[in-house]
Write an enzyme that holds these catalytic residues in place. Structure first.
Site, PDB file in Angstrom:
ATOM      1  N   TYR A 120       0.828  -1.111   0.022  1.00 24.41           N
ATOM      2  CA  TYR A 120       0.048   0.066  -0.226  1.00 24.41           C
ATOM      3  C   TYR A 120       0.857   1.400  -0.049  1.00 24.41           C
ATOM      4  O   TYR A 120       2.077   1.346   0.647  1.00 24.41           O
ATOM      5  CB  TYR A 120      -0.996   0.040   1.344  1.00 24.41           C
ATOM      6  CG  TYR A 120      -1.934   1.264   1.114  1.00 24.41           C
ATOM      7  CD1 TYR A 120      -3.074   1.152   0.432  1.00 24.41           C
ATOM      8  CD2 TYR A 120      -1.505   2.545   1.826  1.00 24.41           C
ATOM      9  CE1 TYR A 120      -3.744   2.407   0.551  1.00 24.41           C
ATOM     10  CE2 TYR A 120      -2.427   3.592   1.870  1.00 24.41           C
ATOM     11  CZ  TYR A 120      -3.651   3.537   1.101  1.00 24.41           C
ATOM     12  OH  TYR A 120      -4.376   4.408   0.995  1.00 24.41           O
ATOM     13  N   TRP A 122       1.192   5.671  -1.847  1.00 25.48           N
ATOM     14  CA  TRP A 122       0.901   6.627  -2.679  1.00 25.48           C
ATOM     15  C   TRP A 122       1.887   6.753  -3.898  1.00 25.48           C
ATOM     16  O   TRP A 122       1.674   7.263  -5.026  1.00 25.48           O
ATOM     17  CB  TRP A 122       0.735   8.048  -2.320  1.00 25.48           C
ATOM     18  CG  TRP A 122      -0.688   8.123  -1.983  1.00 25.48           C
ATOM     19  CD1 TRP A 122      -1.442   7.670  -0.883  1.00 25.48           C
ATOM     20  CD2 TRP A 122      -1.360   9.393  -2.162  1.00 25.48           C
ATOM     21  NE1 TRP A 122      -2.637   8.089  -1.083  1.00 25.48           N
ATOM     22  CE2 TRP A 122      -2.735   9.191  -1.686  1.00 25.48           C
ATOM     23  CE3 TRP A 122      -1.334  10.314  -3.256  1.00 25.48           C
ATOM     24  CZ2 TRP A 122      -3.632  10.267  -1.875  1.00 25.48           C
ATOM     25  CZ3 TRP A 122      -2.100  11.477  -3.311  1.00 25.48           C
ATOM     26  CH2 TRP A 122      -3.471  11.058  -2.620  1.00 25.48           C
TER      27      TRP A 122
HETATM   28  N1  LIG Z   1      -1.108  18.380   2.278  1.00 26.08           N
HETATM   29  C1  LIG Z   1      -1.556  17.252   2.502  1.00 26.08           C
HETATM   30  N2  LIG Z   1      -2.765  16.908   1.918  1.00 26.08           N
HETATM   31  C2  LIG Z   1      -3.278  15.593   1.810  1.00 26.08           C
HETATM   32  C3  LIG Z   1      -2.470  14.664   2.402  1.00 26.08           C
HETATM   33  C4  LIG Z   1      -1.237  14.776   2.838  1.00 26.08           C
HETATM   34  O1  LIG Z   1      -0.417  14.074   3.316  1.00 26.08           O
HETATM   35  N3  LIG Z   1      -0.825  16.126   3.022  1.00 26.08           N
HETATM   36  N4  LIG Z   1      -2.932  13.241   1.980  1.00 26.08           N
HETATM   37  C5  LIG Z   1      -4.130  13.133   1.377  1.00 26.08           C
HETATM   38  C6  LIG Z   1      -4.798  11.700   1.589  1.00 26.08           C
HETATM   39  S1  LIG Z   1      -4.205  10.423   1.272  1.00 26.08           S
HETATM   40  C7  LIG Z   1      -6.113  11.861   2.230  1.00 26.08           C
HETATM   41  S2  LIG Z   1      -6.915  10.232   2.333  1.00 26.08           S
HETATM   42  C8  LIG Z   1      -6.506  13.005   2.429  1.00 26.08           C
HETATM   43  C9  LIG Z   1      -7.377  12.941   3.919  1.00 26.08           C
HETATM   44  O2  LIG Z   1      -8.283  13.653   3.950  1.00 26.08           O
HETATM   45  P1  LIG Z   1      -8.859  13.947   5.570  1.00 26.08           P
HETATM   46  O3  LIG Z   1      -9.034  12.739   6.156  1.00 26.08           O
HETATM   47  O4  LIG Z   1     -10.053  14.909   5.496  1.00 26.08           O
HETATM   48  O5  LIG Z   1      -7.616  14.948   6.232  1.00 26.08           O
HETATM   49  P2  LIG Z   1      -7.064  15.073   7.741  1.00 26.08           P
HETATM   50  O6  LIG Z   1      -5.913  15.806   7.496  1.00 26.08           O
HETATM   51  O7  LIG Z   1      -6.556  13.804   8.090  1.00 26.08           O
HETATM   52  O8  LIG Z   1      -8.354  15.512   8.662  1.00 26.08           O
HETATM   53  C10 LIG Z   1      -8.903  16.674   8.189  1.00 26.08           C
HETATM   54  C11 LIG Z   1      -9.515  17.203   9.686  1.00 26.08           C
HETATM   55  O9  LIG Z   1     -10.338  16.665  10.376  1.00 26.08           O
HETATM   56  C12 LIG Z   1     -10.659  17.113  11.473  1.00 26.08           C
HETATM   57  N5  LIG Z   1     -10.955  15.934  12.510  1.00 26.08           N
HETATM   58  C13 LIG Z   1     -10.184  15.182  13.075  1.00 26.08           C
HETATM   59  N6  LIG Z   1     -10.898  14.511  13.578  1.00 26.08           N
HETATM   60  C14 LIG Z   1     -12.082  14.615  13.892  1.00 26.08           C
HETATM   61  C15 LIG Z   1     -13.435  14.197  14.376  1.00 26.08           C
HETATM   62  O10 LIG Z   1     -13.495  13.270  15.136  1.00 26.08           O
HETATM   63  N7  LIG Z   1     -14.507  14.963  14.122  1.00 26.08           N
HETATM   64  C16 LIG Z   1     -14.481  15.938  13.133  1.00 26.08           C
HETATM   65  N8  LIG Z   1     -15.432  16.833  13.026  1.00 26.08           N
HETATM   66  N9  LIG Z   1     -13.332  16.580  12.863  1.00 26.08           N
HETATM   67  C17 LIG Z   1     -12.081  15.953  13.075  1.00 26.08           C
HETATM   68  C18 LIG Z   1      -9.126  17.310  12.025  1.00 26.08           C
HETATM   69  O11 LIG Z   1      -9.271  18.768  12.490  1.00 26.08           O
HETATM   70  C19 LIG Z   1      -8.303  17.572  10.683  1.00 26.08           C
HETATM   71  O12 LIG Z   1      -7.676  18.560  10.392  1.00 26.08           O
HETATM   72  O13 LIG Z   1      -5.779  13.985   2.378  1.00 26.08           O
HETATM   73  C20 LIG Z   1      -5.108  14.147   1.223  1.00 26.08           C
HETATM   74  N10 LIG Z   1      -4.421  15.421   1.080  1.00 26.08           N
HETATM   75  N1  LIG Z   2      -1.963   8.308  12.337  1.00 28.35           N
HETATM   76  C1  LIG Z   2      -2.197   8.470  11.040  1.00 28.35           C
HETATM   77  N2  LIG Z   2      -1.980   7.740  10.129  1.00 28.35           N
HETATM   78  C2  LIG Z   2      -2.107   7.626   8.896  1.00 28.35           C
HETATM   79  C3  LIG Z   2      -3.148   8.587   8.415  1.00 28.35           C
HETATM   80  C4  LIG Z   2      -3.971   9.296   9.508  1.00 28.35           C
HETATM   81  O1  LIG Z   2      -4.771  10.324   8.936  1.00 28.35           O
HETATM   82  N3  LIG Z   2      -3.246   9.314  10.897  1.00 28.35           N
HETATM   83  N4  LIG Z   2      -3.507   8.771   7.000  1.00 28.35           N
HETATM   84  C5  LIG Z   2      -3.297   7.549   6.246  1.00 28.35           C
HETATM   85  C6  LIG Z   2      -3.567   7.647   4.892  1.00 28.35           C
HETATM   86  S1  LIG Z   2      -5.208   8.419   4.410  1.00 28.35           S
HETATM   87  C7  LIG Z   2      -2.851   7.210   3.942  1.00 28.35           C
HETATM   88  S2  LIG Z   2      -3.224   7.356   2.101  1.00 28.35           S
HETATM   89  C8  LIG Z   2      -1.292   6.761   4.363  1.00 28.35           C
HETATM   90  C9  LIG Z   2      -0.192   7.099   3.416  1.00 28.35           C
HETATM   91  O2  LIG Z   2       0.906   6.477   3.258  1.00 28.35           O
HETATM   92  P1  LIG Z   2       2.069   5.983   2.231  1.00 28.35           P
HETATM   93  O3  LIG Z   2       1.189   6.132   0.932  1.00 28.35           O
HETATM   94  O4  LIG Z   2       2.404   4.678   2.630  1.00 28.35           O
HETATM   95  O5  LIG Z   2       2.791   7.328   2.409  1.00 28.35           O
HETATM   96  P2  LIG Z   2       3.990   8.180   1.585  1.00 28.35           P
HETATM   97  O6  LIG Z   2       4.815   8.656   2.175  1.00 28.35           O
HETATM   98  O7  LIG Z   2       3.388   8.811   0.193  1.00 28.35           O
HETATM   99  O8  LIG Z   2       4.530   6.779   0.862  1.00 28.35           O
HETATM  100  C10 LIG Z   2       5.054   6.766  -0.409  1.00 28.35           C
HETATM  101  C11 LIG Z   2       6.440   6.222  -0.504  1.00 28.35           C
HETATM  102  O9  LIG Z   2       6.673   5.893  -2.103  1.00 28.35           O
HETATM  103  C12 LIG Z   2       8.177   6.328  -2.300  1.00 28.35           C
HETATM  104  N5  LIG Z   2       8.031   6.467  -3.593  1.00 28.35           N
HETATM  105  C13 LIG Z   2       7.827   7.586  -4.456  1.00 28.35           C
HETATM  106  N6  LIG Z   2       7.883   7.586  -5.570  1.00 28.35           N
HETATM  107  C14 LIG Z   2       8.327   6.220  -5.781  1.00 28.35           C
HETATM  108  C15 LIG Z   2       8.709   5.524  -6.858  1.00 28.35           C
HETATM  109  O10 LIG Z   2       8.456   5.706  -8.078  1.00 28.35           O
HETATM  110  N7  LIG Z   2       9.228   4.068  -6.689  1.00 28.35           N
HETATM  111  C16 LIG Z   2       9.151   3.674  -5.266  1.00 28.35           C
HETATM  112  N8  LIG Z   2       9.721   2.204  -5.201  1.00 28.35           N
HETATM  113  N9  LIG Z   2       8.889   4.268  -4.204  1.00 28.35           N
HETATM  114  C17 LIG Z   2       8.592   5.577  -4.494  1.00 28.35           C
HETATM  115  C18 LIG Z   2       8.326   7.631  -1.399  1.00 28.35           C
HETATM  116  O11 LIG Z   2       9.678   7.644  -1.258  1.00 28.35           O
HETATM  117  C19 LIG Z   2       7.440   6.963   0.066  1.00 28.35           C
HETATM  118  O12 LIG Z   2       8.425   6.414   0.796  1.00 28.35           O
HETATM  119  O13 LIG Z   2      -1.118   7.093   5.593  1.00 28.35           O
HETATM  120  C20 LIG Z   2      -2.035   6.801   6.568  1.00 28.35           C
HETATM  121  N10 LIG Z   2      -1.288   6.959   7.852  1.00 28.35           N
HETATM  122 MO   LIG Z   3      -5.253   8.626   2.113  1.00 27.86          MO
END
Ligand SMILES: Nc1nc2c(c(=O)[nH]1)N[C@H]1C(S)=C(S)[C@@H](COP(=O)(O)OP(=O)(O)OC[C@H]3O[C@@H](n4cnc5c(=O)[nH]c(N)nc54)[C@H](O)[C@@H]3O)O[C@H]1N2
Ligand SMILES: Nc1nc2c(c(=O)[nH]1)N[C@H]1C(S)=C(S)[C@@H](COP(=O)(O)OP(=O)(O)OC[C@H]3O[C@@H](n4cnc5c(=O)[nH]c(N)nc54)[C@H](O)[C@@H]3O)O[C@H]1N2
Ligand SMILES: [Mo]
Length: 782
Positions: A120, A122
């Site tokens: 898993y 990104w």
């Molecule tokens: N800059 C940046 N953007 C991203 C990502 C990133 O790593 N960096 N990751 C991307 C990915 S993979 C995903 S899945 C999305 C995730 O998108 P979301 O899941 O919407 O993002 P989060 O930042 O985890 O949470 C958004 C807000 O929810 C609020 N929150 C937390 N817990 C609760 C709760 O129990 N109730 C309520 N009402 N609010 C709560 C917090 O204040 C938090 O800032 O974002 C994407 N966008």
């Molecule tokens: N506590 C907490 N944990 C969370 C979340 C949260 O809200 N709270 N959010 C969750 C969510 S929504 C998500 S989506 C996950 C995200 O978790 P990940 O998707 O695992 O996070 P990334 O840091 O985007 O990891 C991508 C990796 O791919 C590598 N990479 C980039 N390009 C390439 C390539 O071309 N080849 C190879 N082999 N590697 C490459 C990067 O260096 C990086 O290490 O985290 C989750 N974890």
């Molecule tokens: Mo995500």
């Protein structure tokens, strides 16, 4: 002779990342700067991370093998992840020979089920060089692998909604919501649980031609759409939206949603005509909300106790919701917690009570503010995609159960109505993901990674995951290869020309897998006789063929597309309504549920008999909540949300990400009163701790947080420490989160919330070491 200034030319290359389309400026093969795409109305500051990340000391520069694995052979090893471990550089021939032989050994001795290839993550933008597609294609061709299902992002959405609105309905909720422009035109009130966070909308999986979400959100707000942000953080909505802030106690959204329904029922505002015609289970739900079922009325007063929001404010909100066109949005963060299915189900139930599902700009949605593509339109499904083939092995786990699987082979578990068993994994293969970023309870994950016989990681950088591997293969970055980019709903398909040569001995994963496949006797099956350049043309032309067959306007041939740098995305649509056809004629367009209607009670889910996910939306308490018994020992509720400095853990060494750190540690935001109560002020280094682990972080105070809540975003590179009272010196919140799923229904990630205590760190904090490469003995061969 006069001194001649050596100013070689700087060339600009357009590129695409998950955080947007931009240009890198290259001199002599080095990325020296970046600049936004001139056509991007709201570029992300995250692009500033690229120059340092591209040429950083932690780039994996050559294939390496961990010395202990090389000397002792495959086998469980608790030392995996030891920061002082040593690696031996090997040539590509040796690395691929070793790895091919090991894959062959494992599949012969234990079967392909013993290979975990979920992998898993990104990875990078780019349709051809997408790590997971490459890996899965390869593993399928060599006989299959144990895979993972669903996402960390929104597993509960993916598993729950097929039961509530059917599989197609669940898909449309994620892919075809009303656009921001439709909201501007039709919506009076947008109530968002989990806010509408601008920094989250910087990203879209696969990248997007332009950042349209924030500007369009602001147009809607300025045009009169009232926005209510139910969220513990004030800055979860842009200041320009003038949103009303309801600072909810995290983890109590379901209680608030039930209380809003309570008011609608009590005051005769519920649309009973809609409930009768389009739903099943409304009577059951109503009995629960009013308290007929369990003697507890889910009144605003009841919810106020739990949520900290005044009962009057909830009653007032319910009335305003019933008075105009209202859209209820439940952000993905809200389901990334224990019982995360419930706020989703309660959210759509509330929208059903309002009777506006199927009307333009009204009803229910899940994802505004979570991703830049949500509300940005839709495209025909099949973008150019590398075919992955079929997996001959039927072995699957819910994605966030990875530690359980590795630690408990053979153990049974329930999942969405099925009883499954964890496979006995011998080889873990990860490419394009960072589980030591994304998974919960990293100390436990580290123990789990000690169980398999071999761990293989392809990486661009020496992440903590690479440091848990026995074989690490250096991947090119997306700046080092030709590719094409687009995401679902994108405005353009874009060319991503190579901007710089590969770092060190890095290779495209396509070439690594071609080399492995060749050694395993299936080279032709993997490559189909094409180079990666030929695959690019092939994927593009195949896509044109599909568009032609479906009657959509056909873009120009590949050469023309490449020369132009991109083409407008054909067949885009801009939805105004979800479930519009169903509303217009539920007989002719039933939902794919057993009843054909929206299931406010699901006999199927009730039949599973899961105590943590009953047959209708239910308030189920969680330990990780302010006011719980556990909170007496760990009084602050940590929000581990998405970082503003980067995407997850990617490019954490970049300029923008580093600019946010405090004393070199991840910033932890606290309310000034919570800081003062602990004698803390801005800039202090603190230890954030609970019974699962601890990490250092740097204090930043802010009145934008509800009291009792602290925020430490994810993504600081995990930097384990030898000290027993310190799991990470850099500030990765996943040393504190709990490795438990949302429920037996979907087993979604619950990483968003964790109770902690914050205390001053006295003395000199241990240095952050993770931005230096590990110990590598030079190659013995050429
Ligand atoms: N800059 C940046 N953007 C991203 C990502 C990133 O790593 N960096 N990751 C991307 C990915 S993979 C995903 S899945 C999305 C995730 O998108 P979301 O899941 O919407 O993002 P989060 O930042 O985890 O949470 C958004 C807000 O929810 C609020 N929150 C937390 N817990 C609760 C709760 O129990 N109730 C309520 N009402 N609010 C709560 C917090 O204040 C938090 O800032 O974002 C994407 N966008
Ligand atoms: N506590 C907490 N944990 C969370 C979340 C949260 O809200 N709270 N959010 C969750 C969510 S929504 C998500 S989506 C996950 C995200 O978790 P990940 O998707 O695992 O996070 P990334 O840091 O985007 O990891 C991508 C990796 O791919 C590598 N990479 C980039 N390009 C390439 C390539 O071309 N080849 C190879 N082999 N590697 C490459 C990067 O260096 C990086 O290490 O985290 C989750 N974890
Ligand atoms: Mo995500």
């Amino acid at each position: 002779m006069a001194h001649r200034e050596d100013r070689s030319a700087v060339t600009a290359y357009p590129t695409s990342s998950h955080w947007g389309t931009y240009e890198v400026l290259v001199r002599d093969g080095t990325v020296v700067d970046v600049r936004p795409d001139p056509a991007d109305p709201a570029p992300s500051p995250m692009i500033r991370n690229a120059p340092a990340a591209q040429h950083h000391a932690t780039r994996v520069a050559q294939p390496v093998v961990r010395r202990r694995w090389l000397e002792n052979g495959p086998g469980p090893d608790d030392r995996r992840g030891d920061p002082d471990d040593e690696y031996v550089a090997v040539g590509w021939e040796t690395a691929l020979d070793l790895l091919a032989a090991e894959l062959d050994r494992v599949r012969r001795e234990h079967g392909n089920t013993a290979i975990y290839g979920g992998s898993y993550g990104w990875a990078s933008a780019g349709r051809l060089h997408h790590s997971q597609s490459q890996l899965h294609r390869f593993l399928n061709i060599i006989g299959g692998y144990t895979r993972s299902r669903n996402t960390y992002s929104h597993a509960a959405v993916e598993v729950l909604f097929p039961h509530v609105v059917g599989a197609r309905g669940g898909y449309e909720l994620l892919r075809r919501p009303p656009t921001w422009r439709a909201i501007a035109e039709h919506t009076d009130l947008l109530v968002s649980f989990g806010g509408l966070r601008v920094s989250n909308m910087w990203n879209a999986s696969g990248g997007r031609a332009a950042h349209t979400a924030e500007p369009e959100l602001l147009v809607a707000a300025r045009g009169g759409v009232r926005m209510v942000s139910v969220s513990p953080l004030r800055d979860d909505t842009p200041a320009g939206a003038a949103a009303e802030w309801l600072p909810i106690s995290p983890g109590t959204d379901t209680a608030v949603l039930l209380a809003l329904m309570h008011t609608l029922f009590e005051e005769g505002l519920a649309d009973t005509g809609f409930l009768d015609r389009y739903t099943v289970g409304a009577a059951e739900l109503r009995g629960y909300v009013t308290g007929d079922v369990d003697g507890i009325a889910k009144s605003p007063e009841w919810a106020a106790e739990l949520s900290g929001l005044p009962a009057d404010a909830l009653r007032d909100l319910a009335r305003r919701m019933a008075a105009g066109r209202t859209l209820v949005n439940v952000g993905w963060s809200v389901q990334r917690a224990r019982h995360g299915e419930q706020p989703l189900w309660a959210g759509i139930a509330l929208a059903a009570c309002l009777g506006q599902i199927g009307l333009p700009g009204g009803g229910f949605a899940t994802g505004y503010g979570s991703m830049g593509s949500y509300g940005g339109g839709a495209t025909p499904d099949a973008l150019p995609t590398l075919p992955q083939g079929a997996n001959p092995v039927d072995s699957v786990i819910p994605v966030a159960r990875v530690s359980d699987m590795l630690l408990h082979p053979g153990a049974p578990f329930d999942f969405d109505g099925r009883r499954l068993r964890y496979p006995d994994i011998r080889l873990v293969y990860w490419s394009g993901g960072n589980p030591f970023h994304h998974h919960q309870d990293l100390n436990r994950l580290s123990r789990a990674f000690g169980r398999p016989e071999t761990v293989v990681v392809h990486e661009t950088h020496w992440t903590a995951t690479a440091r848990h591997a026995d074989i690490v293969l250096p991947s090119t970055t997306s700046l080092e290869r030709d590719d094409i980019a687009a995401s679902q709903g994108d405005l353009r398909l874009r060319a991503m020309p190579r901007a710089v040569p590969p770092h060190g001995a890095a290779r495209d994963e396509y070439d690594m897998f071609a080399g492995l496949a060749e050694r395993l006797g299936v080279g032709k099956e993997f490559t189909e006789g094409r180079t990666s350049a030929e695959w690019l043309t092939h994927l593009y032309e195949e896509w044109r063929g599909r568009l032609r067959a479906s009657g959509v306007e056909v873009p120009p041939p590949f050469a023309e597309f490449w020369a132009a740098g991109g083409v407008p995305m054909p067949g885009r649509i801009e939805p105004t309504t979800l479930f519009g056809e169903f509303r217009a004629d539920p007989g002719a367009h039933p939902l794919g549920t057993p009843s054909g209607r929206i299931e406010l009670y699901s006999a199927t889910i009730a039949g599973f008999g899961y105590p943590d996910c009953p047959g209708r939306p239910t308030w189920l308490d969680s330990e990780e909540r302010l006011g719980s018994a556990r909170s007496r020992r760990w009084p602050l509720l940590l929000i581990a949300n998405q970082p503003t400095g980067r995407l997850h853990s990617q490019q954490d060494m970049g300029a923008h990400s580093r600019s946010e750190k405090v004393a070199g540690r991840a910033p932890i935001r606290m309310h000034p009163a919570d800081a003062a109560a602990r004698g803390l002020t801005d800039g202090d280094v603190v230890r954030v701790v609970n019974d699962r682990g601890s990490c250092l972080a740097g204090v930043r105070t802010s009145t934008d947080l509800r009291r009792g809540v602290v925020q430490l975003a994810t993504g600081a590179w995990f930097d384990p420490s030898a000290a027993p009272d310190l799991s990470c010196v850099h500030g990765n919140p996943n040393v504190l989160t709990s490795d438990v799923g949302t429920s037996a229904l979907s087993h979604g990630c619950t990483g968003q919330l964790a109770l902690v205590e914050v205390e001053r760190f006295d003395g000199t904090p241990p240095p952050v070491r993770v931005f230096a490469p590990p110990r590598i003995t030079p190659a013995r061969e050429a």
